[in-house]
Motif scaffolding. Structure first.
Motif, PDB file in Angstrom:
ATOM      1  N   VAL A   1     -10.915  -4.010   3.949  1.00 18.67           N
ATOM      2  CA  VAL A   1     -10.094  -4.790   3.188  1.00 18.67           C
ATOM      3  C   VAL A   1      -9.563  -3.860   1.909  1.00 18.67           C
ATOM      4  O   VAL A   1      -8.133  -3.629   1.515  1.00 18.67           O
TER       5      VAL A   1
ATOM      6  N   THR B   1     -13.488 -14.738   5.189  1.00 14.61           N
ATOM      7  CA  THR B   1     -13.063 -14.368   3.784  1.00 14.61           C
ATOM      8  C   THR B   1     -12.185 -12.961   3.714  1.00 14.61           C
ATOM      9  O   THR B   1     -11.163 -12.833   3.184  1.00 14.61           O
ATOM     10  N   MET B   2     -13.002 -12.345   4.372  1.00 13.39           N
ATOM     11  CA  MET B   2     -12.221 -10.807   4.372  1.00 13.39           C
ATOM     12  C   MET B   2     -10.980 -10.827   5.075  1.00 13.39           C
ATOM     13  O   MET B   2      -9.776 -10.114   4.758  1.00 13.39           O
TER      14      MET B   2
ATOM     15  N   LEU C   1       5.967 -13.004  -2.500  1.00  7.89           N
ATOM     16  CA  LEU C   1       5.233 -14.119  -3.105  1.00  7.89           C
ATOM     17  C   LEU C   1       5.755 -14.562  -4.237  1.00  7.89           C
ATOM     18  O   LEU C   1       5.320 -15.486  -4.912  1.00  7.89           O
TER      19      LEU C   1
ATOM     20  N   MET D   1     -18.323 -12.519  12.263  1.00 10.55           N
ATOM     21  CA  MET D   1     -18.718 -12.401  11.038  1.00 10.55           C
ATOM     22  C   MET D   1     -19.259 -13.527  10.159  1.00 10.55           C
ATOM     23  O   MET D   1     -19.236 -13.324   9.082  1.00 10.55           O
TER      24      MET D   1
ATOM     25  N   SER E   1       1.071  -9.660  -0.109  1.00 10.82           N
ATOM     26  CA  SER E   1       1.669  -9.238  -1.482  1.00 10.82           C
ATOM     27  C   SER E   1       2.301  -7.723  -1.401  1.00 10.82           C
ATOM     28  O   SER E   1       3.328  -7.499  -2.322  1.00 10.82           O
ATOM     29  N   SER E   2       1.901  -7.138  -0.115  1.00  3.41           N
ATOM     30  CA  SER E   2       2.926  -6.013  -0.002  1.00  3.41           C
ATOM     31  C   SER E   2       4.208  -6.252   0.635  1.00  3.41           C
ATOM     32  O   SER E   2       5.072  -5.355   0.702  1.00  3.41           O
TER      33      SER E   2
ATOM     34  N   GLU F   1     -26.610 -24.657   7.631  1.00  5.60           N
ATOM     35  CA  GLU F   1     -27.102 -25.296   6.301  1.00  5.60           C
ATOM     36  C   GLU F   1     -25.954 -25.622   5.426  1.00  5.60           C
ATOM     37  O   GLU F   1     -26.217 -26.647   4.592  1.00  5.60           O
TER      38      GLU F   1
ATOM     39  N   ARG G   1       0.186  -6.979  -7.991  1.00  4.63           N
ATOM     40  CA  ARG G   1       0.475  -8.253  -7.464  1.00  4.63           C
ATOM     41  C   ARG G   1      -0.637  -9.024  -6.860  1.00  4.63           C
ATOM     42  O   ARG G   1      -0.938 -10.525  -7.438  1.00  4.63           O
ATOM     43  N   TRP G   2      -1.368  -8.569  -6.575  1.00  6.43           N
ATOM     44  CA  TRP G   2      -2.737  -8.806  -5.978  1.00  6.43           C
ATOM     45  C   TRP G   2      -3.415  -9.546  -6.892  1.00  6.43           C
ATOM     46  O   TRP G   2      -4.140 -10.481  -6.959  1.00  6.43           O
TER      47      TRP G   2
ATOM     48  N   MET H   1     -26.694 -13.672   4.263  1.00  6.86           N
ATOM     49  CA  MET H   1     -27.089 -13.011   5.734  1.00  6.86           C
ATOM     50  C   MET H   1     -28.237 -12.190   5.699  1.00  6.86           C
ATOM     51  O   MET H   1     -27.943 -10.948   5.835  1.00  6.86           O
TER      52      MET H   1
ATOM     53  N   LEU I   1      -3.876 -11.840   2.425  1.00  9.50           N
ATOM     54  CA  LEU I   1      -3.289 -11.965   1.037  1.00  9.50           C
ATOM     55  C   LEU I   1      -2.664 -10.558   0.490  1.00  9.50           C
ATOM     56  O   LEU I   1      -1.736 -10.284   0.175  1.00  9.50           O
ATOM     57  N   VAL I   2      -3.511  -9.262   0.771  1.00  5.95           N
ATOM     58  CA  VAL I   2      -3.078  -8.008   0.650  1.00  5.95           C
ATOM     59  C   VAL I   2      -1.721  -7.728   1.447  1.00  5.95           C
ATOM     60  O   VAL I   2      -0.758  -7.332   0.774  1.00  5.95           O
ATOM     61  N   HIS I   3      -1.606  -8.222   2.719  1.00  9.03           N
ATOM     62  CA  HIS I   3      -0.457  -8.259   3.268  1.00  9.03           C
ATOM     63  C   HIS I   3       0.612  -8.719   2.880  1.00  9.03           C
ATOM     64  O   HIS I   3       1.925  -8.215   2.690  1.00  9.03           O
TER      65      HIS I   3
ATOM     66  N   PHE J   1      -6.995  -1.381   3.199  1.00 14.32           N
ATOM     67  CA  PHE J   1      -5.714  -1.996   3.491  1.00 14.32           C
ATOM     68  C   PHE J   1      -4.843  -2.100   2.158  1.00 14.32           C
ATOM     69  O   PHE J   1      -3.909  -1.563   1.895  1.00 14.32           O
ATOM     70  N   LEU J   2      -5.871  -2.645   1.183  1.00 14.14           N
ATOM     71  CA  LEU J   2      -5.244  -2.823  -0.186  1.00 14.14           C
ATOM     72  C   LEU J   2      -4.790  -1.556  -0.854  1.00 14.14           C
ATOM     73  O   LEU J   2      -3.606  -1.449  -1.583  1.00 14.14           O
TER      74      LEU J   2
ATOM     75  N   SER K   1      -1.631   0.115   0.608  1.00 10.86           N
ATOM     76  CA  SER K   1      -0.380  -0.677   0.368  1.00 10.86           C
ATOM     77  C   SER K   1       0.224  -0.254  -1.181  1.00 10.86           C
ATOM     78  O   SER K   1       1.349  -0.566  -1.484  1.00 10.86           O
TER      79      SER K   1
ATOM     80  N   LEU L   1      -8.418 -12.264   2.634  1.00 16.23           N
ATOM     81  CA  LEU L   1      -8.051 -11.145   1.665  1.00 16.23           C
ATOM     82  C   LEU L   1      -7.107 -10.365   2.368  1.00 16.23           C
ATOM     83  O   LEU L   1      -6.075  -9.676   1.662  1.00 16.23           O
ATOM     84  N   GLY L   2      -7.357  -9.903   3.714  1.00 13.21           N
ATOM     85  CA  GLY L   2      -6.486  -9.028   4.090  1.00 13.21           C
ATOM     86  C   GLY L   2      -5.162  -9.551   4.316  1.00 13.21           C
ATOM     87  O   GLY L   2      -3.948  -8.692   3.961  1.00 13.21           O
TER      88      GLY L   2
ATOM     89  N   VAL M   1       1.211  -3.084  -4.990  1.00 11.78           N
ATOM     90  CA  VAL M   1       0.517  -4.324  -4.481  1.00 11.78           C
ATOM     91  C   VAL M   1      -0.573  -4.646  -4.948  1.00 11.78           C
ATOM     92  O   VAL M   1      -0.771  -6.141  -5.003  1.00 11.78           O
TER      93      VAL M   1
ATOM     94  N   TYR N   1     -17.880 -14.874   6.077  1.00 14.23           N
ATOM     95  CA  TYR N   1     -17.583 -13.481   5.457  1.00 14.23           C
ATOM     96  C   TYR N   1     -16.493 -12.988   6.081  1.00 14.23           C
ATOM     97  O   TYR N   1     -15.605 -12.532   5.586  1.00 14.23           O
TER      98      TYR N   1
END
Lengths: 358, 522
Positions: A125, B450-451, B471, B444, B461-462, B337, A139-140, A110, B457-459, A128-129, A132, B454-455, A136, B447
């Motif tokens: 992110v 992806t974020m 999980l 965004m 796994s919590s 692209e 596990r992540w 970008m 996934l974090v949630h 957040f991680l 937690s 990931l968020g 977590v 990107y």
């Protein structure tokens, strides 16, 4: 509240991801071209004693983190000074990784987006991680590591037709002194950065051995890193590896399977994002644990947001441009030496004396 | 400030405790006078027209009354098995005193009879469809089971249809549901533990598990969470779900539900606990894992190659349904692209003349789809055809030919919409995630996606469901559990239950390893 614990295996995963962190993309770009993989092995060898020391410290004081050990060994005043030093190192390291990350994204994907939104994205992110909790995070890591290894294996497998074994020859023709020098650079980034795990050591489950955790983490991380580096050399050749800022990214661009599977370098950036987020989170968590013990706070959860904001501010001002970042990487080894080697050795000696007296 | 709130909370708790204590003291006894008792009941139930009190006398002048609710009781049983033996039975002349024990043993010809001594139990009894026998001069009453009311028969469930496997579905009647389970698992260890929840509705709730397979900690945890529910009404199992779930603010549900007895049977055989609520065909099972959303009963009933393929298809559908619109927007807006040149030309041609940016276009179509879906559920069945014509023709065909949305967009929305039906258990979370990812993509690009991933996934796994990680068995990695996660291994290899689900009895099979591959008698 119940104390959060992480199993030994998940701790190993965390160490592997931490080591791969940013080094998977920018790391190990050295001056010795095709011999980089030898330098990595040398660096692993060099890091054995220091990792022994880390593991020994954890072994001597189980279920305690480095900050508690500081105060116990050196007393309150010196302990607090050392604690603040490690906190600074953790925040700085986090900032460097975030900056590497945003530079990479800006240059590669970008070019017209300013870096701040990218940094805010990755840090949100991270926050957040980290909020937690370390459980977590464990596990992540298990999931993320599977993805990362899959991506590396996939890229190696799909680029095998473009690899050229000739790229590894001739072996060891560079200036002899460059090899240990580069090995030292790789030792300090990424291997000895695992000093930050001393700050998280309090969460390791009691029954798991710290030596085993540290060594298997380092070994696996080193092997994966070597595989990635060897892939880059085989694909690009020494000259191009030395020239490009992000050799992994350039290497994957070459992949082309049947005119269909092309331009999958996004895969590599996903790897960078995944490992990078883990590494930044570990830095933020380490700094938060430090501040918690520095000011005797009840919980580190409330500190995570301010720490992350510090990281954000620092990574925004730490370099002016990409070239500055690359030149700092050259002296990073010397900057980090006290945090990675001197303080742990001092601490280790202190620990041994303290334990003898008891 | 916080101190104040804490104190206030504590005093509230104390008040509640005191209330409970006084309520216990008040629990009134049945008096010896029949008139007084009837007066009590009348004052409690008011002038309800369906509460019937039949006064009569039998034997040597023993006055008695039957109390029951019209419509919830079987009149034939009351007439022939209670009133007739008491008034005309050959032993009735022997009765000269209101001896409740003797009447229970000798006179009442009904299978289930209990004697109670408190007024509350009496009222509870006839409200549940039983008939209560009160006698003058006795401070005990008989609660006689005469329950019989209109109920739906066992039908194929509407929400979960199958090609192969049992077609029974639960009904609104709890006893039918428990019997469906008993018929599947004929095992003395199957425990069906009943409690009553809801101060106004007094809804019966059953906790079902297999003793010796389910962990006792899990069962205790479920029971204690149920006990803590302090509300006046439970109308559906969804109420229970929202009171006992671990993460009430998460978009992911941590309690599973189903309409099929064979699903519940399979789950409690793995060591889970089921919660059956009277008045609803939806039965809850806990703990719930994320992978459960991708499993169906047919995965196990049919052979494993094809079913593994379908399971992988389900995972792909999930990704499509949450990501397809977002990725489309991100790629057409930010990363042209990435599209092969020929495809790019085709897409650009189709989008030519579209007045909106891709994000708005997607948002309009997604909204239209959600509207159609909701309308499809709520509308009267008779106008279904009209709606499908409007939906398919007007929204799809006409919108494209009018140049309001591009044809690729319609394809994306269609595949998104169809994919969601492959994973009905995650449908609600996926619908929300889809919009979140869409907004991230529009701001965004990849990107942002992806974020967002990931968020998420974090949630994920919590999250925990009854102290099991959501999980599981992917993390913490468990090889036994993984035989039934992303892929389903052949049944005869799944020799153990998922790790930790059953500490006492981890083995599914006996010690004899039944491996059809090594059968000698070929």
């Amino acid at each position: 509240m119940q104390k959060e614990t992480v199993s030994g295996r998940q701790f190993v995963y965390m160490i592997i991801l931490f080591l791969l962190g940013s080094s998977l993309i920018i790391g190990a770009s050295t001056k010795i071209g095709q011999d980089t993989w030898i330098a990595i092995f040398l660096a692993m060898l060099m890091s054995v004693p220091i990792i022994l020391i880390y593991a020994r410290i954890i072994h001597l004081f189980p279920e305690k983190n480095i900050f508690d050990i500081f105060t116990e060994v050196f007393g309150k005043v010196i302990g607090k000074i050392l604690t603040s030093l490690i906190i600074l190192y953790a925040i700085h390291l986090g900032a460097l990784v975030v900056r590497n990350f945003s530079e990479f994204l800006q240059i590669m994907t970008m070019p017209e987006t300013p870096q701040l939104p990218l940094m805010i994205g990755v840090l949100s992110v991270t926050i957040f991680l980290a909020k937690s909790g370390i459980e977590v995070l464990g596990r992540w890591s298990a999931i993320i590591l599977a993805v990362v290894i899959f991506v590396i294996c996939f890229t190696i497998a799909s680029s095998i037709n473009k690899m050229d074994i000739e790229n590894f020859y001739p072996v060891l023709t560079h200036n002899f002194f460059n090899l240990p020098k580069d090995a030292f650079a790789i030792f300090s980034f990424p291997f000895a950065e695992s000093v930050l795990f001393l700050a998280l050591a309090a969460s390791i489950k009691k029954e798991s051995s710290s030596y085993k955790i540290y060594f298997s983490g380092m070994l696996a991380g080193g092997i994966i890193l070597t595989a990635a580096v060897a892939r880059n050399i085989a694909l690009l050749g020494a000259a191009m590896v030395e020239d490009s800022y992000y050799p992994s990214y350039s290497a994957i661009r070459i992949i082309n399977i049947g005119e269909f599977l092309t331009r999958i370098e996004g895969f590599v950036s996903s790897n960078f994002i995944l490992t990078g987020v883990t590494k930044i989170t570990i830095c933020v968590l380490a700094a938060s644990y430090g501040i918690k013990s520095l000011f005797n706070l009840k919980s580190e959860k409330n500190i995570i947001l301010p720490v992350s904001l510090c990281v954000l501010a620092l990574c925004y001002i730490v370099y002016n441009n990409t070239m500055q970042m690359l030149s700092f990487n050259e002296i990073y080894a010397f900057y980090a030496f006290p945090f990675q080697v001197l303080i742990p050795i001092a601490l280790w000696i202190g620990c041994e004396i303290k334990k003898k007296r008891l | 400030m916080f101190e104040f709130i804490k104190k206030r909370l504590k005093s509230m708790q104390n008040e509640k405790l005191q209330e409970k204590n006084t309520a216990k003291d008040k629990e009134s006894k049945i008096s010896k006078s029949l008139k007084e008792n009837l007066g009590d009941i009348k004052s409690t139930v008011g002038n309800s027209s369906d509460v019937i009190m039949r006064e009569f006398s039998f034997g040597h002048g023993v006055c008695a009354a039957l109390i029951f609710i019209d419509g919830m009781t079987d009149k034939k049983v009351i007439n022939e098995s209670i009133i007739e033996p008491l008034m005309y039975g050959f032993k009735c002349s022997e009765i000269d005193s209101p001896d409740i024990e003797k009447i229970k043993l000798q006179m009442i010809a009904v299978s289930e009879v209990k004697d109670v001594d408190s007024m509350d139990k009496v009222i509870e009894g006839f409200l549940a469809g039983n008939t209560v026998l009160l006698m003058d001069g006795s401070n005990k009453a008989l609660v006689i089971n005469t329950t019989e009311w209109e109920k739906r028969s066992v039908e194929e469930p509407q929400t979960e249809s199958v090609i192969r496997g049992s077609r029974e579905g639960f009904t609104e009647n709890m006893r039918t549901n428990t019997s469906l389970l008993r018929r599947k698992i004929r095992n003395p260890n199957l425990v069906i533990d009943k409690t009553v929840i809801g101060k106004s509705t007094n809804t019966a709730v059953c906790v079902v598990y297999i003793k010796g397979i389910a962990n006792t900690e899990l069962v205790d945890e479920v029971k204690s969470r149920l006990e803590k529910i302090d509300t006046d009404s439970i109308l559906e199992s969804g109420y229970i779900e929202q009171y006992i779930e671990d993460a009430p603010l998460s978009i992911f549900s941590t309690v599973a539900y189903t309409e099929k007895p064979d699903v519940v049977a399979a789950k409690i055989l793995e060591g889970r606990v089921a919660i059956i609520v009277d008045g609803t065909p939806f039965v809850l099972t806990v703990p719930m894992f994320f992978v459960e959303s991708f499993q169906t009963t047919e995965d196990y009933y049919s052979r494993f190659y094809f079913m593994n393929m379908l399971r992988i298809v389900r995972y792909i559908s999930y990704l499509i349904t949450i990501l397809a619109p977002a990725v489309y927007v991100a790629i057409t807006t930010f990363h042209q692209e990435l599209i092969p040149t020929k495809l790019l030309f085709t897409m650009m041609e189709a989008r030519e003349g579209i007045p909106f940016p891709a994000f708005i276009e997607t948002l309009i179509m997604l909204l239209a789809f959600e509207i159609l879906r909701e309308a499809g559920v709520r509308m009267p069945r008779t106008i279904g055809q009209a709606l499908s014509i409007v939906g398919a023709l007007v929204m799809g065909e006409a919108a494209v030919s009018a140049g309001i949305v591009g044809a690729p967009m319609v394809i994306i929305i269609a595949i998104t919409a169809v994919s969601i039906f492959n994973i009905p258990y995650q449908a609600d979370s996926a619908a929300i995630l889809r919009f979140i990812f869409l907004i991230l993509a529009a701001t965004m690009g990849l990107y942002g996606i992806t974020m967002g991933l990931l968020g998420t996934l974090v949630h994920l796994s919590s999250l925990k469901s009854f102290s099991f990680p959501y999980l599981f068995p992917v993390v913490p990695f468990d090889i036994k559990g993984n035989k039934d996660a992303v892929i389903r291994a052949p049944l005869w290899t799944m020799r153990r239950r998922p790790n930790g689900m059953s500490k006492k009895n981890p083995k599914r099979h006996g010690n004899f390893i039944h491996n059809p591959m090594q059968r000698k008698d070929k």
